[in-house]
Scaffold this motif. Structure first.
Motif, mmCIF file in Angstrom:
data_model
loop_
_atom_site.group_PDB
_atom_site.id
_atom_site.type_symbol
_atom_site.label_atom_id
_atom_site.label_comp_id
_atom_site.label_asym_id
_atom_site.label_seq_id
_atom_site.Cartn_x
_atom_site.Cartn_y
_atom_site.Cartn_z
ATOM 1 N N ALA A 177 -2.339 -2.851 -9.329
ATOM 2 C CA ALA A 177 -1.388 -2.182 -8.443
ATOM 3 C C ALA A 177 -1.934 -0.832 -7.989
ATOM 4 C CB ALA A 177 -0.049 -1.999 -9.154
ATOM 5 N N ALA A 178 -2.627 -0.145 -8.885
ATOM 6 C CA ALA A 178 -3.232 1.142 -8.534
ATOM 7 C C ALA A 178 -4.269 0.959 -7.434
ATOM 8 C CB ALA A 178 -3.860 1.786 -9.764
ATOM 9 N N ALA A 179 -5.111 -0.076 -7.564
ATOM 10 C CA ALA A 179 -6.142 -0.331 -6.553
ATOM 11 C C ALA A 179 -5.520 -0.644 -5.201
ATOM 12 C CB ALA A 179 -7.034 -1.485 -7.008
ATOM 13 N N ARG A 180 -4.460 -1.446 -5.193
ATOM 14 C CA ARG A 180 -3.787 -1.769 -3.929
ATOM 15 C C ARG A 180 -3.193 -0.518 -3.293
ATOM 16 N NH1 ARG A 180 -2.002 -6.254 -6.955
ATOM 17 N NH2 ARG A 180 0.019 -5.242 -7.346
ATOM 18 N N ALA A 181 -2.579 0.328 -4.110
ATOM 19 C CA ALA A 181 -1.967 1.549 -3.585
ATOM 20 C C ALA A 181 -3.014 2.484 -2.989
ATOM 21 C CB ALA A 181 -1.188 2.256 -4.696
ATOM 22 N N VAL A 182 -4.153 2.608 -3.663
ATOM 23 C CA VAL A 182 -5.224 3.464 -3.150
ATOM 24 C C VAL A 182 -5.743 2.924 -1.820
ATOM 25 C CG1 VAL A 182 -7.610 4.210 -3.546
ATOM 26 C CG2 VAL A 182 -5.924 4.391 -5.387
ATOM 27 N N ARG A 183 -5.959 1.617 -1.732
ATOM 28 C CA ARG A 183 -6.443 1.017 -0.487
ATOM 29 C C ARG A 183 -5.456 1.275 0.659
ATOM 30 N NH1 ARG A 183 -6.979 -3.886 -2.034
ATOM 31 N NH2 ARG A 183 -9.236 -4.094 -2.256
ATOM 32 N N GLU A 184 -4.166 1.110 0.384
ATOM 33 C CA GLU A 184 -3.147 1.337 1.415
ATOM 34 C C GLU A 184 -3.123 2.795 1.859
ATOM 35 O OE1 GLU A 184 0.374 -0.069 -0.452
ATOM 36 O OE2 GLU A 184 -0.197 -2.199 -0.304
ATOM 37 N N PHE A 214 -5.639 4.997 1.869
ATOM 38 C CA PHE A 214 -6.794 5.331 2.694
ATOM 39 C C PHE A 214 -6.748 4.618 4.043
ATOM 40 C CE2 PHE A 214 -8.405 6.975 -1.305
ATOM 41 C CZ PHE A 214 -9.007 8.145 -0.867
ATOM 42 N N THR A 215 -6.151 3.465 4.078
ATOM 43 C CA THR A 215 -5.949 2.794 5.362
ATOM 44 C C THR A 215 -5.036 3.618 6.255
ATOM 45 O OG1 THR A 215 -6.284 0.593 4.419
ATOM 46 C CG2 THR A 215 -5.032 0.713 6.466
ATOM 47 N N SER A 216 -4.010 4.217 5.666
ATOM 48 C CA SER A 216 -3.029 4.973 6.450
ATOM 49 C C SER A 216 -3.594 6.265 7.024
ATOM 50 C CB SER A 216 -1.795 5.290 5.586
ATOM 51 O OG SER A 216 -2.107 6.255 4.580
ATOM 52 N N ILE A 217 -4.600 6.863 6.353
ATOM 53 C CA ILE A 217 -5.135 8.138 6.835
ATOM 54 C C ILE A 217 -6.497 8.004 7.499
ATOM 55 C CG2 ILE A 217 -3.855 9.480 5.126
ATOM 56 C CD1 ILE A 217 -6.448 9.728 3.511
ATOM 57 N N ALA A 218 -7.021 6.783 7.592
ATOM 58 C CA ALA A 218 -8.371 6.580 8.143
ATOM 59 C C ALA A 218 -8.574 7.214 9.520
ATOM 60 C CB ALA A 218 -8.704 5.088 8.186
ATOM 61 N N PRO A 219 -7.610 7.090 10.465
ATOM 62 C CA PRO A 219 -7.847 7.631 11.811
ATOM 63 C C PRO A 219 -8.123 9.137 11.847
ATOM 64 C CG PRO A 219 -6.031 6.085 11.852
ATOM 65 C CD PRO A 219 -6.352 6.334 10.403
ATOM 66 N N ARG A 220 -7.554 9.896 10.902
ATOM 67 C CA ARG A 220 -7.733 11.350 10.919
ATOM 68 C C ARG A 220 -8.412 11.864 9.658
ATOM 69 N NH1 ARG A 220 -3.314 14.750 13.948
ATOM 70 N NH2 ARG A 220 -5.276 15.491 14.799
ATOM 71 N N TYR A 221 -9.039 10.970 8.940
ATOM 72 C CA TYR A 221 -9.634 11.307 7.649
ATOM 73 C C TYR A 221 -10.707 12.385 7.777
ATOM 74 C CZ TYR A 221 -12.021 10.585 3.165
ATOM 75 O OH TYR A 221 -12.607 10.766 1.926
ATOM 76 N N ALA A 268 -20.811 1.279 0.842
ATOM 77 C CA ALA A 268 -19.844 0.257 0.445
ATOM 78 C C ALA A 268 -18.476 0.883 0.203
ATOM 79 C CB ALA A 268 -20.312 -0.468 -0.821
ATOM 80 N N ASP A 269 -17.436 0.206 0.655
ATOM 81 C CA ASP A 269 -16.064 0.665 0.429
ATOM 82 C C ASP A 269 -15.144 -0.543 0.482
ATOM 83 O OD1 ASP A 269 -14.739 3.714 0.627
ATOM 84 O OD2 ASP A 269 -13.346 2.074 1.042
ATOM 85 N N PHE A 270 -13.997 -0.455 -0.200
ATOM 86 C CA PHE A 270 -13.079 -1.600 -0.172
ATOM 87 C C PHE A 270 -11.970 -1.433 0.864
ATOM 88 C CE2 PHE A 270 -9.632 -0.556 -3.628
ATOM 89 C CZ PHE A 270 -9.398 0.670 -3.050
ATOM 90 N N SER A 271 -12.010 -0.334 1.624
ATOM 91 C CA SER A 271 -11.047 -0.122 2.704
ATOM 92 C C SER A 271 -11.675 -0.528 4.034
ATOM 93 C CB SER A 271 -10.611 1.345 2.759
ATOM 94 O OG SER A 271 -9.885 1.605 3.949
ATOM 95 N N HIS A 272 -11.172 -1.585 4.627
ATOM 96 C CA HIS A 272 -11.708 -2.063 5.902
ATOM 97 C C HIS A 272 -11.580 -0.997 6.984
ATOM 98 C CE1 HIS A 272 -12.880 -5.049 8.891
ATOM 99 N NE2 HIS A 272 -11.852 -4.675 9.617
ATOM 100 N N VAL A 315 1.393 11.497 7.388
ATOM 101 C CA VAL A 315 1.594 10.684 6.188
ATOM 102 C C VAL A 315 1.610 11.619 4.984
ATOM 103 C CG1 VAL A 315 0.766 8.757 4.807
ATOM 104 C CG2 VAL A 315 0.340 8.782 7.270
ATOM 105 N N ARG A 316 2.658 11.554 4.164
ATOM 106 C CA ARG A 316 2.773 12.488 3.047
ATOM 107 C C ARG A 316 2.069 11.998 1.785
ATOM 108 N NH1 ARG A 316 5.544 12.946 -1.530
ATOM 109 N NH2 ARG A 316 5.964 15.044 -2.338
ATOM 110 N N GLY A 317 2.193 10.713 1.460
ATOM 111 C CA GLY A 317 1.760 10.182 0.173
ATOM 112 C C GLY A 317 0.351 10.542 -0.249
#
Length: 271
Positions: A21-28, A30-37, A99-103, A216-218
């Motif tokens: 669950a931790a891995a899924r949350a982390v992936r989500e 980083f996906t949410s902030i990718a455009p402005r990372y 390598a990264d697990f965030s598409h 995005v706050r999280g």
């Protein structure tokens, strides 16, 4: 007596009850902030992050200069550490892989790579030498590479987000050749007056600015918590040695706000 399993120590985003669950949350996140990372990284660090990447790449200049050495930048995000390694490699034939697990993050890395190829006149020569970065979507805890494949594995500000730090170190050790090097660049918590100012900025100001700029706050509330949870340098070095690394060291950067963990995989059993 039955062996009591050690508790898993790793990233623990709010609401995650187990490593999966931790891995899924982390992936989500980083996906949410990718455009402005990238923008947020540079703004929130006052561009000091660029210096940290360059300094880390210089640390491994000798490995990068070796003919055809294989290099893996793990949890590469949008590729800034990967690009710093490529620049340091210069005209060598080092093969550099991010390598990264965030598409979503890898998409940004590939786009940046394409832009750099178009902008730099010397990129054609670099491409011929084979050290233009390549990219692969992969989980750092289940890498799709054979044993003893790489001469160097780095990770910049991504290792801290793994759901199991010990498993991550063991996987790095598995894919490194004997004598291969590991470099983990990540945040730390400085002490004294600097530490007090840092915590004020990191826990109060940064999450608000990050949420305002990203919408995005999280993720920016999670960031200071993840740094606080990350092992102290001496504990991290002990975990590296337990995973099979000798000559484990920690070098603080910028008053200890960040630092580089460095280790060498044992050359032989019993070293």
């Amino acid at each position: 007596m039955p062996t009591i399993p050690k508790p898993v120590v790793g990233a623990a985003p709010e609401g995650a009850r187990d490593p999966d669950a931790a891995a899924r949350a982390v992936r989500e996140m980083f996906t949410s902030i990718a455009p402005r990372y990238d923008l947020l990284n540079h703004v929130l660090s006052f561009n000091v992050d660029r210096l940290w990447w360059r300094r880390t790449a210089r640390t491994f200049a000798q490995v990068l200069a070796q003919p055809d050495s294989r290099v893996l930048d793990l949890c590469c995000g949008t590729g800034d550490m990967t690009f710093a390694l490529r620049r340091q490699a210069g005209n060598s034939t080092a093969q550099i892989l991010g390598a990264d697990f965030s598409h979503a993050m890898l998409q940004r890395a590939r786009l940046k790579s394409q832009k750099k190829e178009g902008q730099k006149e010397d990129q054609n020569q670099a491409s011929q030498n084979g050290n233009t970065p390549r990219w692969i979507e992969a989980d750092a805890l289940r890498l799709p590479f054979p044993d003893q494949h790489f001469a160097l594995v780095t990770s910049a500000f991504g290792f801290r987000n793994l759901a199991d730090y010990d498993a991550g170190l063991c996987e790095i050790a598995r894919v490194l050749r004997p004598g291969g090097e590991c470099g983990i660049l990540d945040f730390s918590e400085p002490k004294g007056v600097i530490g007090n100012l840092y915590r004020l900025y990191f826990k109060q100001i940064l999450p608000r600015v990050g949420a305002m700029l990203s919408g995005v706050r999280g993720p920016y509330a999670y960031l200071p918590n993840s740094v606080e949870r990350f092992p102290e340098p001496q504990e991290m070095l002990a975990r590296m040695r337990a995973a099979g690394f000798s000559q484990a060291t920690w070098t603080p950067y910028t008053f200890g706000i960040a630092g580089l963990y460095r280790g060498k995989k044992h050359e032989r059993t019993g070293e």
